[in-house]
Every structure is written in C-alpha cells, then in structure tokens.
Design a protein around this motif. Structure first.
Motif, PDB file in Angstrom:
ATOM      1  N   ASP A   1      12.132  -0.683   6.278  1.00  0.00           N
ATOM      2  CA  ASP A   1      13.180   0.275   5.926  1.00  0.00           C
ATOM      3  C   ASP A   1      12.908   0.805   4.525  1.00  0.00           C
ATOM      4  OD1 ASP A   1      15.475   1.704   5.366  1.00  0.00           O
ATOM      5  OD2 ASP A   1      16.866   0.144   6.033  1.00  0.00           O
ATOM      6  N   PRO A   2      12.033   1.822   4.395  1.00  0.00           N
ATOM      7  CA  PRO A   2      11.681   2.346   3.070  1.00  0.00           C
ATOM      8  C   PRO A   2      12.885   2.802   2.257  1.00  0.00           C
ATOM      9  CG  PRO A   2      10.157   3.180   4.716  1.00  0.00           C
ATOM     10  CD  PRO A   2      11.275   2.499   5.463  1.00  0.00           C
TER      11      PRO A   2
ATOM     12  N   HIS B   1      11.431  -5.011   2.525  1.00  0.00           N
ATOM     13  CA  HIS B   1      11.982  -3.882   3.259  1.00  0.00           C
ATOM     14  C   HIS B   1      10.986  -2.731   3.343  1.00  0.00           C
ATOM     15  CE1 HIS B   1      15.885  -5.921   2.824  1.00  0.00           C
ATOM     16  NE2 HIS B   1      16.279  -5.152   3.808  1.00  0.00           N
ATOM     17  N   PHE B   2      10.129  -2.607   2.342  1.00  0.00           N
ATOM     18  CA  PHE B   2       9.175  -1.498   2.368  1.00  0.00           C
ATOM     19  C   PHE B   2       8.110  -1.703   3.438  1.00  0.00           C
ATOM     20  CE2 PHE B   2       5.570   1.077   1.154  1.00  0.00           C
ATOM     21  CZ  PHE B   2       6.165   2.272   0.804  1.00  0.00           C
TER      22      PHE B   2
ATOM     23  N   ILE C   1      13.659   1.400  -1.462  1.00  0.00           N
ATOM     24  CA  ILE C   1      13.810   2.197  -2.686  1.00  0.00           C
ATOM     25  C   ILE C   1      15.113   1.856  -3.381  1.00  0.00           C
ATOM     26  CG2 ILE C   1      14.147   4.555  -3.525  1.00  0.00           C
ATOM     27  CD1 ILE C   1      12.126   5.432  -1.355  1.00  0.00           C
ATOM     28  N   GLU C   2      16.165   1.660  -2.591  1.00  0.00           N
ATOM     29  CA  GLU C   2      17.454   1.265  -3.178  1.00  0.00           C
ATOM     30  C   GLU C   2      17.331  -0.052  -3.939  1.00  0.00           C
ATOM     31  OE1 GLU C   2      21.740  -0.443  -1.568  1.00  0.00           O
ATOM     32  OE2 GLU C   2      20.650   0.994  -0.321  1.00  0.00           O
ATOM     33  N   LEU C   3      16.620  -1.008  -3.354  1.00  0.00           N
ATOM     34  CA  LEU C   3      16.449  -2.318  -4.003  1.00  0.00           C
ATOM     35  C   LEU C   3      15.578  -2.208  -5.246  1.00  0.00           C
ATOM     36  CD1 LEU C   3      16.031  -4.429  -0.764  1.00  0.00           C
ATOM     37  CD2 LEU C   3      17.844  -4.730  -2.461  1.00  0.00           C
TER      38      LEU C   3
ATOM     39  N   VAL D   1       0.859  -1.182   0.000  1.00  0.00           N
ATOM     40  CA  VAL D   1       0.000   0.000   0.000  1.00  0.00           C
ATOM     41  C   VAL D   1       0.888   1.221   0.000  1.00  0.00           C
ATOM     42  CG1 VAL D   1      -1.779   1.270   1.240  1.00  0.00           C
ATOM     43  CG2 VAL D   1      -1.794  -1.237   1.226  1.00  0.00           C
ATOM     44  N   SER D   2       0.697   2.082  -0.984  1.00  0.00           N
ATOM     45  CA  SER D   2       1.548   3.267  -1.093  1.00  0.00           C
ATOM     46  C   SER D   2       1.426   4.135   0.148  1.00  0.00           C
ATOM     47  CB  SER D   2       1.158   4.070  -2.329  1.00  0.00           C
ATOM     48  OG  SER D   2       1.869   5.280  -2.365  1.00  0.00           O
TER      49      SER D   2
END
Length: 518
Positions: free
Chosen positions: A410-411, A400-401, A415-417, A12-13
């Motif tokens: 860990d957002p 992670h999100f 994002i890095e992934l 969910v954003s």
C-alpha cells in the motif's frame, strides 16, 4: 538516494527510472562521532562530539526572599561541565527577558549539539499543573502573576528539544514557597497525565532526562555549607570516570539520600535511549560508535555497574532491562543468550517501552531467542509505532511500500507513515520524505516542503545527509535546490544567488547549517 535504518527492508524506488540507491544509515543514538569530548576540546575533528550547557542560578529576587546557595551551586555545576568539555553559558540573577532570549539562542545552538543540558537553581513553583522557574524580576502579586512572569518547564524542554542525541534538564529548585499564603513548600510536580508535555516524541536518536533535586512535590535542601547537597553530589558524580550516565543519576540520588539522612530524594523523569553513554573516562569512545557496536558496549560496564543495572532492572527500570538484554545479544561475548535477552525485552515492552517493543519485534520476525512469529512481530511493531517510536513508524512504512509480514502493499499508506516518521524528526525519514515530495508523489506537498525536510535532516546531524546534499545535489530538482538555498539564506548560512547551483558558497552554507565551522 534513499536513507534507511540498518534494520529496515530493501526498498527499490518505484517511481524513478534511475532510482535512488538505498544505503545503511548510521543510527546515531545519543552521540554521533568518534573521539568523544577529548577531540571536541582540541578541535582536531570537525565531526567530534559537541556538548552544550546553559547554567542559570538565581539568588537575588526583587519580589521574593533571596536564596543562599543557588549562585554557588550554579558556579559549581558550570565548572564541572566545563571540565567535561561542555561549552557552558552561565548566567546569574537574570530577569525574564534575558532568560527568554538566552533560551531562544540556546535552542538554535542546541540543534547542532550532540548533548544539550540546562541546569537551573532558584525558586520554582507549580501553577495549574504546569511548572515555572522564577527569574529575578518575577512579579509577585499572585501565584498566577508569578507564573506569567516566569519561564515554564515547557520552555526549557523546548530549548533542548532538538539536540541531536541527548537532552538533560536539571532543576535544583524546590525550596520554601514565598508566593504561597500558608508558607507551603515550592512544588515542582509531575502528573502522569501531563508528564510528557513538551517532550519530543521518543525516537532512537533521542532521549530526554529531567532531573529534580527532590522528587515531585518534595523539598530540596540548601545544606549547611556553600552548596546544596544535590549540587555537590551532582558535581562529584558527573566527573566519575567510566560511569554510565543513567547509573550516574542513580548514584546522585543515593548520595543525596545519605547526605540528608533520607530527607531529600532526587528523582528523574523522562527516558534515555537504550544505548550507553559516558561523560568521562576512556569509555567515552563508545559514544561515537555505530548502532550495533554502541548497543554491544553495554558489555563493557564494570562489574559493580552491571550489578547496579541488575538492581535497577529488578525495580522495573526499562532502560536497565534493555541494557541487560543488549549485553546478551552480542554473539562475540560469552554471555550471549538471546532467549534471556528476549525475556528482558519482554518485561520492558510490557512496561510500555517502545524501543523494547521494536527490538522484540525484530527478534520475533527473525526467530532469534524466540520462536518465529510474524504476527507477534507485526503487533509489536504497531504498538511501538503507536507510542511514537520513529524507527518502528519508518519500518512500517517500508513494509507497506513493498509488502511483508502479511501486510498488503500500500504505497499511499507507506508515504503517510514516512511522513509521520519525518515529523518525528527521524533523520533518514526526513531525507526520504523530501525525496518522495521531490518526486511529486506526496499530495499537497511542494518543493518548499521538500527543502524544509532536507534542512531539518541536515540540522539533525546525519553525516550521510550532508554527504548526499554536498556530493549529489542534482538528485533533487532545481526548484527544491533553490528552495533549500533560500532556507539557508533565511538562517544566515548562505548569502549567494538563489540559482539551484550547489557551488562552493552553497557547500559552505550546508556545512554551516550542519554545524561545522570553516
């Protein structure tokens, strides 16, 4: 709208009041649309499978001995591929400049092809650990000069690199070396330290197979007739109806060994996806199935082919092990046996296959065929991601999100992934990463970067990406939309105003960039 693979977790954003919904992607492995090559030849389905081939044969050399059968071999393979509904570009006795220009155009065209295949017959040499295919006008003052005026295998791999599902490079090029002082054989080599040079990172949508007429360092024979033993075996085998592509190249090897009294053994390098694919026959219909149905299609192999798969698995072939595993993961079949499937995947994973690691991780996560073990699952996900398997990287991004499998939310790491998966050309990750950039949550990235990822996702051939950009473009900010229009214009897909309005002209540009004709 955030795209995700069918295996990924719900997301969910967290940064839109009107979040983009998630939907299940079509994990399109090897071949995208239904209908196969028969529809492609009739043009009745704009989304039908597209096969593209470049055939080059060099017989006449300016500074080296001519070759007897390479032109004949090129024509034989060209005819074969035409019969298999490839759009073939064939060229003979060409020089370096023309060869390079052909590869440049082929690379662009291959971006919208489901299958890209290059066949080369001619002199090929190894210099400094790199392989070179020698054009007609190559200089011959030294081996290094030959290399400097030739096309490298890296160049060939780059030309097929962005094909959407399957990439094949076939080299019928190891004969006597006219550039060596001692009359040595030509050698095309594969070094374990550099074998992956030029290959795109492994991902579920992609597979690259490099086939040598003779194993690395060995000689390929011209044969006594008009065609080489390898070309004859290849032409005959590729036409075989309902023969799975991986098994086809094994049969080519066996045929050449028999024809040459074991003097020549073809060899393949690289890897194909774990999903089956057929060039000819009614089994072509499986090429366009969605992910799960496509995987289950291994169960359709004829008995003799399943036996060949068993032989390959005993020899340690990871793709064969995965195929046998997938046969046993279909609950609709009598052979359903997830424990045995896990055992096959375990062997492939132990051999370093990242797709097997990923599939086995899912089984441990859910306790299917094995005792549930989330720590083992997470370890396998990470190992698969470390090998560049984009689905695993993307899944770790979701974990992670939102948190899961013991991972603390860990957002930033997520994002890095997602960015890593996007850079591996994972279609859904490219779209998702573009959305995150557009939301302003990716440091150092601009609207132009978002548009570039959208363009790449569009070129990757995912129908959902085309659908979202066509039907719901205002999910992206006007600046991103204008930047995407500029990118379409730069590639001659669009000639209208850069206004961020996705009217009929922009819609046509999107379809052209996707690879659809008007």
């Amino acid at each position: 709208m955030l795209l995700r693979p069918a295996t990924a977790r719900t997301w969910v954003s967290a940064h839109r009041s009107d979040p983009r919904s998630l939907f299940l992607c079509l994990v399109l492995v090897l071949f995208l649309v239904s209908g196969g090559a028969v529809q492609a030849s009739t043009g009745t389905d704009p989304f039908a499978e597209k096969r593209l081939a470049l055939v080059v044969g060099i017989a006449g050399y300016d500074n080296a001995p001519d070759l007897a059968n390479t032109t004949n071999d090129g024509k034989l393979i060209s005819d074969t591929l035409n019969a298999l509904n490839f759009r073939v570009s064939e060229h003979f006795d060409i020089g370096l400049e023309e060869f390079r220009n052909l590869l440049k155009q082929f690379a662009f065209d291959a971006e919208t092809a489901d299958v890209a295949l290059v066949y080369f017959a001619g002199h090929g040499i190894e210099v400094g650990g790199r392989n070179f295919l020698v054009p007609a006008d190559a200089k011959a003052g030294s081996r290094q000069q030959v290399a400097d005026t030739s096309v490298s295998l890296d160049d060939i791999l780059a030309a097929v690199d962005k094909a959407r599902q399957l990439r094949i490079v076939i080299l019928d090029s190891c004969r006597n070396d006219p550039f060596a002082d001692d009359g040595a054989r030509e050698t095309l080599t594969v070094d374990s330290r550099t074998a992956g040079r030029g290959l795109a990172p492994a991902s579920p949508e992609r597979g690259t197979l490099v086939a040598y007429a003779a194993e690395a360092g060995a000689v390929a024979l011209d044969g006594a007739g008009d065609n080489s033993p390898f070309a004859m075996a290849l032409a005959q085998t590729l036409r075989t109806r309902d023969l799975e592509i991986g098994l086809a190249f094994r049969q080519v090897r066996d045929t050449v060994l028999k024809a040459t009294a074991n003097a020549q053994e073809p060899h393949t390098y690289g890897s194909l996806s774990g999903k089956p694919y057929f060039l000819a026959g009614s089994s072509q219909e499986v090429n366009g199935l969605a992910a799960t149905a496509r995987r289950n299609a291994w169960g359709r192999l004829e008995v003799d082919q399943e036996e060949q798969l068993q032989v390959a698995a005993r020899e340690g072939d990871s793709r064969a092990l995965k195929g046998l595993a997938y046969m046993r993961l279909n609950p609709d079949e009598d052979r359903y046996d997830p424990a045995k499937a896990a055992a096959f995947l375990e062997k492939a994973a132990d051999a370093g296959d990242p797709e097997a690691m990923f599939e086995l991780a899912r089984m441990y996560e859910r306790g299917i065929g094995v005792d549930q073990d989330v720590d083992k699952a997470l370890d396998l996900f990470r190992k698969s991601a470390a090998e560049g398997f984009a689905d695993a990287i993307n899944d770790l991004g979701f974990l992670h999100f939102q948190g899961g499998l013991g991972i603390v939310r860990d957002p930033k790491k997520a994002i890095e992934l997602f960015g890593q998966a996007a850079d591996q050309r994972h279609p859904e990750a490219m779209f998702n990463y573009a959305a995150l950039i557009d939301d302003g949550v990716v440091d150092g990235k601009s609207a132009d970067d978002a548009a570039e990822y959208l363009y790449r996702a569009l070129r990757s051939g995912n129908e959902e990406v085309l659908g979202q950009l066509s039907e719901n473009p205002k999910m992206f900010k006007a600046e991103t939309r204008r930047s995407l229009q500029r990118k379409l214009a730069e590639r001659a897909f669009y000639s209208g105003s850069i206004d961020g309005q996705f009217g009929p002209q922009t819609q046509r540009g999107l379809r052209k960039a996707y690879g659809l004709s008007e």
